[in-house]
Design a protein around this motif. Structure first.
Motif, short mmCIF file in Angstrom:
data_model
loop_
_atom_site.label_atom_id
_atom_site.label_comp_id
_atom_site.label_asym_id
_atom_site.label_seq_id
_atom_site.Cartn_x
_atom_site.Cartn_y
_atom_site.Cartn_z
N ASP A 1 20.09 -44.78 7.09
CA ASP A 1 19.57 -43.76 6.19
C ASP A 1 18.14 -43.44 6.62
O ASP A 1 17.21 -44.21 6.34
CB ASP A 1 19.60 -44.25 4.73
N THR A 2 17.96 -42.35 7.35
CA THR A 2 16.65 -42.02 7.90
C THR A 2 15.62 -41.67 6.83
O THR A 2 14.43 -41.61 7.11
CB THR A 2 16.76 -40.85 8.90
N ARG A 3 16.09 -41.46 5.61
CA ARG A 3 15.14 -41.15 4.52
C ARG A 3 14.48 -42.39 3.96
O ARG A 3 13.52 -42.31 3.20
CB ARG A 3 15.89 -40.41 3.39
N ARG A 4 14.99 -43.57 4.32
CA ARG A 4 14.45 -44.83 3.81
C ARG A 4 13.76 -45.60 4.93
O ARG A 4 14.37 -46.42 5.60
CB ARG A 4 15.58 -45.66 3.18
N HIS A 5 12.49 -45.28 5.14
CA HIS A 5 11.71 -45.94 6.18
C HIS A 5 11.08 -47.19 5.60
O HIS A 5 10.40 -47.15 4.57
CB HIS A 5 10.63 -44.98 6.70
N LEU A 6 11.29 -48.33 6.26
CA LEU A 6 10.78 -49.60 5.77
C LEU A 6 9.40 -49.94 6.31
O LEU A 6 8.83 -50.97 5.94
CB LEU A 6 11.76 -50.74 6.15
N GLY A 7 8.88 -49.10 7.19
CA GLY A 7 7.59 -49.37 7.79
C GLY A 7 7.71 -49.61 9.28
O GLY A 7 8.79 -49.54 9.87
N GLU A 8 6.59 -49.91 9.92
CA GLU A 8 6.57 -50.16 11.35
C GLU A 8 7.21 -51.51 11.68
O GLU A 8 7.34 -52.38 10.82
CB GLU A 8 5.13 -50.12 11.87
N LEU A 9 7.59 -51.68 12.94
CA LEU A 9 8.12 -52.97 13.35
C LEU A 9 7.02 -54.03 13.24
O LEU A 9 5.85 -53.75 13.47
CB LEU A 9 8.65 -52.90 14.79
N PRO A 10 7.39 -55.26 12.92
CA PRO A 10 6.39 -56.31 12.68
C PRO A 10 5.59 -56.65 13.94
O PRO A 10 6.10 -56.52 15.06
CB PRO A 10 7.22 -57.50 12.19
N SER A 11 4.39 -57.12 13.73
CA SER A 11 3.50 -57.40 14.86
C SER A 11 4.01 -58.55 15.73
O SER A 11 3.69 -58.62 16.92
CB SER A 11 2.10 -57.74 14.34
N PHE A 12 4.85 -59.44 15.17
CA PHE A 12 5.28 -60.59 15.97
C PHE A 12 6.26 -60.21 17.08
O PHE A 12 6.61 -61.05 17.92
CB PHE A 12 5.86 -61.70 15.09
N VAL A 13 6.73 -58.94 17.12
CA VAL A 13 7.60 -58.52 18.22
C VAL A 13 6.86 -57.64 19.23
O VAL A 13 7.49 -57.10 20.14
CB VAL A 13 8.86 -57.78 17.70
N SER A 14 5.55 -57.54 19.10
CA SER A 14 4.79 -56.68 20.02
C SER A 14 4.97 -57.10 21.47
O SER A 14 5.11 -56.25 22.36
CB SER A 14 3.30 -56.71 19.64
N LEU A 15 4.94 -58.41 21.72
CA LEU A 15 5.11 -58.90 23.08
C LEU A 15 6.45 -58.48 23.66
O LEU A 15 6.55 -58.11 24.84
CB LEU A 15 4.98 -60.43 23.10
N ILE A 16 7.51 -58.54 22.85
CA ILE A 16 8.84 -58.14 23.31
C ILE A 16 8.84 -56.66 23.70
O ILE A 16 9.35 -56.28 24.75
CB ILE A 16 9.89 -58.41 22.23
N LEU A 17 8.26 -55.83 22.86
CA LEU A 17 8.25 -54.39 23.12
C LEU A 17 7.48 -54.07 24.40
O LEU A 17 7.83 -53.14 25.13
CB LEU A 17 7.64 -53.66 21.93
N GLU A 18 6.45 -54.85 24.69
CA GLU A 18 5.69 -54.63 25.93
C GLU A 18 6.52 -55.00 27.16
O GLU A 18 6.48 -54.32 28.19
CB GLU A 18 4.42 -55.47 25.90
#
Length: 341
Positions: free
Chosen positions: A169-186
């Motif tokens: 449901d794209t109308r229900r945004h829970l917020g940004e991805l948590p900071s503890f996965v920043s390393l993974i995203l990099e």
């Protein structure tokens, strides 16, 4: 794979069985499997004695000949057995159950690297995170609340995945991805086929915790829900992930009713692959692998990786990263695409 599975036979078929289900008998009530085999061998050659369940008080006695099983049942059912502590045994016929899934898994080679699979768009990177990073990620999610499903626990970030509709449901945004996965995203940009920066702006994360023996139902992630790159990081425990690609005429049957075994038996024209996912490995599904192949994890406590038997850990935790799609899917696989059907 693992111990044989037995069930109660139907009708007169039980009289032809060479296997007996024996209750009030087993290690939990003071009888070793070797002792049980010795006692029942008085009626014929015993191929093996197996635990019937996790109780330790019920076993399966498997004979070479059905006549031996018939004689043992007639002589011992409902009667105290002096050689087994004087306990009265409750005995029924039983038959070996070889499920369709188990049969397939027993005959399928398991790849250790993604290049062995010959599935376009599928990549596996071993040791994507270190052991210390793995422990930090597990501690981070364990410090947050879990949502309980019927067999596993989940956490959603960015957008919540709705299991009833298999969509977002794209109308229900829970917020940004948590900071503890920043390393993974990099680190994700290290994968092949990830040279488009826009495709790496991932905004949805589902964390799944699978207890021992719990798997994942066969599915293709809904085309209209997510873009073309799906990343899945395995932590804490290993598993085998399997893949199937069905012919155009069978995909509807294969996907109906959550891919029940009855439907699978009717499907004969498909390709099948399997790969071993060790802890700390990252899997990428893109292109054909993402859009046209069902992926799933069998509900097993023990996996057979070629000649090695590997017991699943107490838990396996997966981090699945995706990008929510904002419009209809226009992929090259319309037969599998809910936007184009």
């Amino acid at each position: 794979m693992g111990l044989p599975r037995f069930v109660r036979p139907k009708g007169v078929d039980g009289e032809k069985s060479s296997n007996l289900y024996v209750a009030n008998c087993g290690p939990a009530v003071g009888s070793s499997l070797d002792t049980i085999a010795s006692v029942f061998s008085a009626f014929g050659e015993v191929k093996g004695v197996y635990a019937a369940d996790d109780s330790g008080a019920r076993v399966i006695v498997s004979y070479t000949e059905s006549t031996s099983a018939q004689a043992a049942l007639k002589a011992m059912d409902g009667r105290p057995c002096p050689d087994l502590g004087g306990r009265s045994l409750h005995i029924r016929f039983s038959v070996l159950q070889l499920t369709f899934e188990a049969h397939l898994n027993d005959t399928l080679p398991v790849a250790l690297v993604s290049s062995e699979l010959d599935i376009p768009g599928l990549y596996l990177m071993h040791d994507f995170v270190t052991e210390n990073e793995e422990q930090e990620l597990l501690a981070a999610v364990d410090g947050r609340p879990w949502n309980c499903l019927s067999k596993r626990r989940v956490q959603h970030y960015g957008y919540e995945f709705c299991y009833d509709t298999r969509n977002i449901d794209t109308r229900r945004h829970l917020g940004e991805l948590p900071s503890f996965v920043s390393l993974i995203l990099e680190k994700i940009s290290l994968f092949p086929n990830c040279d488009n920066p826009a495709s790496l702006i991932l905004d949805q994360l589902t964390v799944n915790e699978y207890p021992t023996g719990v798997g994942l139902s066969p599915h293709i992630d809904t085309h209209s829900a997510f873009e073309g790159l799906i990343f899945s990081l395995s932590l804490a425990g290993p598993c085998i992930m399997e893949f199937r690609r069905y012919s155009d005429g069978e995909w509807k049957l294969a996907t109906s009713s959550e891919m029940k075994v009855d439907n699978l038996k009717k499907c004969s024209n498909f390709l099948r692959r399997a790969i071993y996912l060790p802890p700390r490995s990252m899997l990428l599904l893109s292109g054909e692998a993402r859009y046209a192949w069902h992926h799933y994890i069998l509900h097993h406590k023990i996996d057979k990786v070629n000649d090695s038997v590997i017991r699943r850990a107490v838990r396996r935790v997966s981090f699945t990263f995706r990008k929510v799609r904002r419009g209809p899917c226009q992929c090259e696989y319309p037969q599998y695409c809910d936007s184009q059907r």
